[in-house]
Design an enzyme around this catalytic site. Structure first.
Site, PDB file in Angstrom:
ATOM      1  N   LYS A   1     -12.209  -1.180   0.205  1.00  0.00           N
ATOM      2  CA  LYS A   1     -11.892  -0.648  -1.087  1.00  0.00           C
ATOM      3  C   LYS A   1     -12.001  -0.115  -1.574  1.00  0.00           C
ATOM      4  O   LYS A   1     -13.223   0.680  -2.265  1.00  0.00           O
ATOM      5  CB  LYS A   1     -10.332  -1.149  -0.769  1.00  0.00           C
ATOM      6  CG  LYS A   1      -9.826  -1.026   0.648  1.00  0.00           C
ATOM      7  CD  LYS A   1      -8.048  -1.105   0.792  1.00  0.00           C
ATOM      8  CE  LYS A   1      -7.428  -1.012   2.452  1.00  0.00           C
ATOM      9  NZ  LYS A   1      -7.173  -1.471   2.637  1.00  0.00           N
TER      10      LYS A   1
ATOM     11  N   HIS B   1      -5.590  -4.553  -1.612  1.00  0.00           N
ATOM     12  CA  HIS B   1      -5.072  -3.185  -2.587  1.00  0.00           C
ATOM     13  C   HIS B   1      -5.499  -3.477  -4.567  1.00  0.00           C
ATOM     14  O   HIS B   1      -5.095  -3.132  -5.277  1.00  0.00           O
ATOM     15  CB  HIS B   1      -4.233  -2.644  -2.814  1.00  0.00           C
ATOM     16  CG  HIS B   1      -4.564  -1.691  -1.367  1.00  0.00           C
ATOM     17  ND1 HIS B   1      -4.408  -0.307  -1.560  1.00  0.00           N
ATOM     18  CD2 HIS B   1      -3.782  -1.362  -0.242  1.00  0.00           C
ATOM     19  CE1 HIS B   1      -4.990  -0.115   0.371  1.00  0.00           C
ATOM     20  NE2 HIS B   1      -4.404  -0.413   0.647  1.00  0.00           N
TER      21      HIS B   1
ATOM     22  N   SER C   1       0.850  -1.011   0.345  1.00  0.00           N
ATOM     23  CA  SER C   1      -0.298   0.186  -0.040  1.00  0.00           C
ATOM     24  C   SER C   1       1.161   1.358   0.215  1.00  0.00           C
ATOM     25  O   SER C   1       0.183   2.281  -0.836  1.00  0.00           O
ATOM     26  CB  SER C   1      -1.124   0.125   1.410  1.00  0.00           C
ATOM     27  OG  SER C   1      -0.692  -0.374   2.324  1.00  0.00           O
TER      28      SER C   1
HETATM   29  C1  LIG Z   1      -6.757  -1.686   4.176  1.00  0.00           C
HETATM   30  C2  LIG Z   1      -6.495  -3.170   4.793  1.00  0.00           C
HETATM   31  C3  LIG Z   1      -6.531  -3.820   5.100  1.00  0.00           C
HETATM   32  C4  LIG Z   1      -7.672  -3.874   6.587  1.00  0.00           C
HETATM   33  O1  LIG Z   1      -9.607  -4.136   5.662  1.00  0.00           O
HETATM   34  P1  LIG Z   1     -10.435  -3.304   6.183  1.00  0.00           P
HETATM   35  O2  LIG Z   1     -11.595  -3.520   5.528  1.00  0.00           O
HETATM   36  O3  LIG Z   1     -10.067  -1.941   5.944  1.00  0.00           O
HETATM   37  O4  LIG Z   1      -9.876  -3.540   7.868  1.00  0.00           O
HETATM   38  C5  LIG Z   1      -5.847  -5.006   5.408  1.00  0.00           C
HETATM   39  N1  LIG Z   1      -4.847  -5.357   4.784  1.00  0.00           N
HETATM   40  C6  LIG Z   1      -4.174  -4.904   3.838  1.00  0.00           C
HETATM   41  C7  LIG Z   1      -3.291  -4.597   2.584  1.00  0.00           C
HETATM   42  C8  LIG Z   1      -5.489  -3.178   3.413  1.00  0.00           C
HETATM   43  O5  LIG Z   1      -4.530  -2.245   3.004  1.00  0.00           O
END
Ligand SMILES: *Cc1c(COP(=O)(O)O)cnc(C)c1O
Length: 392
Positions: free
Chosen positions: A240, A209, A181
Site C-alpha cells: 500500500k 493501512h 479500511s
Molecule cells: C490490503 C490489506 C491486506 C492485504 O495486503 P496485501 O499485501 O494487499 O495482500 C491485509 N490486511 C488489511 C487490513 C488490508 O487492508
C-alpha cells in the site's frame, strides 16, 4: 469448457441479476493520482498508494538495478534456495524501521495473515477478533481449529468479556486491524495491549493501512501509540503506502524462526523476485530520508477532509487519509460514484456486506501524490454532485 462447469455460467448470471457482479476496471497508465481507466482520464481517490511510491524514481531505479544485478526470478521457495542476501537485508531493515528484533516478509499481506494465524493457533487456543477485521484475518482464523470470539468494533468492554469467556484456552490471541479500511478509524491499541497484559493474551495488529501513514516517519500504529515491545505480532504490508508488494510480520526472533518453519503460506511459495525486494528496501529508505512525502500525505488529508466537512458531507469517524462519504442507501452510493465518474473522479461505492445496509458510502483515499489542485477539483465535483443529489 466442459458441461460439468455449466453451473458457473448460471452462478455468474445470478451475480449479475442481483447487481453483485463487478467487472475489473482496467488502467492504461501507471498507477498514480491521475490515471486513464476504462478508457477515461480521471483523478483517482480509490488507490492505497498513500505515499505515491509506485512511481518514485528511486523505487523504479532500484528495481531496474536489481534485475541487472540479480536477474529476474528466484526459482525456489525461501526454505530451499530462494533466499538471497537481499531478502535477509530487507527483513533486517524492516525490523529496524518498525522497532522490532526481527521481521519476516511474505509474498503478500494476505499470505502473512493467513500463514501467521494458522501457524500460531491450535485447537486448544482461542482467537479474539474485532468484528470489522479484514478478510485476510478472517481467512487466517478459518484455517485454525481454535475457539473464536468476535467483539463489537473497538469495544473494550466487549473485548474484556471475550477475554473472560476464554479463560480456559491454552493460549489466546487478540487480533485487530490498526486502521479500519472502510471507516479510516484507528483501533485503541493502547487499551487492547493493557487488556492483553491483564489477561495474559497475545496481541496481533494488522497495520496494512497504518504503515507509511501513522507514527513517526510512517512507522505505523505501534509507534503512533508508543507501544514498542508490547505488541507480539506487528503485521503489515509493502503493497500500500510503500507502493510495492508483499506482507510482513515484525516481532521477536523466535517468532520469525517459528514462522519460517510453520507458516504454510511462507513455506509453500516461491521467494519474491529481486526487483521487488530491492524496491521495498528503497521505499523504506525513502520514507526515512525524504520526510516530505509523509508530511504531504497528512497536509493533503487535512486540506481535503476539512473542505468536505465544511460542505456538510458525513465523513464518519475517520482519523486517517481514508475518507468515507456516508450517504445511506446502496443506490445512493452507487449513484454518487457514477456521477463522480461522469465528472472525472474515480471513487468506488462501498455497500453491504462490507458495511451496514444503511451506511453505504463511497470511500475517498487521499494520497501524497495528489496536488492541492487535484483535491480542490475533487471537492468542487463533490459539491456539485452532492447538491444535485440533495446530499448536502
Ligand atoms: C490490503 C490489506 C491486506 C492485504 O495486503 P496485501 O499485501 O494487499 O495482500 C491485509 N490486511 C488489511 C487490513 C488490508 O487492508
Amino acid at each position: 469448457m466442459t458441461e460439468r462447469t455449466n453451473w458457473l455460467k448460471e452462478e455468474v448470471q445470478n451475480l449479475k441479476d442481483q447487481n453483485l457482479f463487478g467487472e475489473l476496471p482496467v488502467m492504461e497508465t501507471p498507477a498514480g493520482p491521475r490515471i486513464r481507466i476504462n478508457g477515461k482520464d480521471v483523478i483517482t481517490l480509490s488507490s492505497n498508494n498513500y505515499l505515491n511510491f509506485t512511481n518514485h524514481p528511486r523505487v523504479i531505479a532500484a528495481a531496474k538495478k536489481a534485475i541487472d544485478d540479480w536477474g529476474f526470478g528466484t526459482g525456489a521457495v525461501r526454505q530451499i534456495n530462494g533466499t538471497m542476501t537481499i531478502h535477509n537485508e530487507l527483513e533486517k531493515e524492516l525490523a529496524e524501521y518498525k522497532g522490532t528484533e526481527s521481521s519476516l516478509v511474505f509474498v503478500a499481506g494476505i499470505a502473512a495473515n493467513r500463514g501467521t494465524i494458522q501457524a500460531l493457533m491450535g485447537p486448544e487456543d482461542a482467537i479474539i477478533s474485532d468484528e470489522l477485521n479484514h478478510g485476510s484475518i478472517i481467512d487466517g482464523v478459518r484455517l485454525t481449529k481454535s475457539d473464536r470470539k468476535i467483539f463489537p468494533h473497538n469495544d473494550m468492554e466487549g473485548l474484556r468479556k471475550a477475554l473472560q469467556e476464554t479463560k480456559g484456552a491454552r493460549r489466546r490471541l487478540i487480533v485487530a486491524d490498526g486502521v479500519f479500511s472502510m471507516d479510516g478509524d484507528i483501533s485503541p491499541l493502547d487499551q487492547i495491549v493493557e487488556l492483553a497484559e491483564e489477561f495474559d493474551a497475545m496481541v496481533m495488529v494488522d497495520d496494512a493501512h497504518g504503515d507509511g501513514v501513522l507514527g513517526r516517519e510512517g512507522r505505523g500504529i505501534v509507534d503512533h501509540f508508543g507501544l514498542h515491545g508490547r505488541v507480539d505480532i506487528d503485521m503489515g504490508t509493502l503493497s500500500k503506502a510503500f507502493g510495492c508488494v508483499g506482507g510482513y510480520i515484525a516481532g521477536d526472533q523466535e517468532l520469525r524462526d517459528y514462522l519460517t518453519n510453520r507458516a504454510r503460506s511462507f513455506i509453500f511459495t516461491t521467494a519474491h523476485p529481486p526487483a521487488i525486494v530491492q524496491a521495498c528496501r528503497e521505499a523504506i529508505k525513502i520514507i526515512q530520508d525524504e520526510p516530505e512525502h509523509h508530511k504531504r500525505l497528512w497536509d493533503n488529508t487535512k486540506h481535503f477532509q476539512e473542505q468536505m466537512k465544511d460542505l456538510g458531507f458525513n465523513t464518519g469517524r475517520t482519523q486517517t487519509p481514508i475518507t468515507p462519504v456516508i450517504v445511506g442507501e446502496a443506490s445512493k452510493a452507487q449513484e454518487l460514484s457514477k456521477r463522480m465518474w461522469d465528472e472525472g473522479v474515480f471513487v468506488k461505492p462501498i455497500v453491504f456486506p462490507l458495511v451496514a445496509k444503511d451506511m453505504s458510502r463511497i470511500r475517498a483515499n487521499v494520497t501524497a501524490g495528489h496536488t492541492k489542485e487535484d483535491l480542490d477539483e475533487c471537492v468542487e465535483k463533490f459539491a456539485k454532485v452532492g447538491k444535485a443529489m440533495g446530499l448536502i
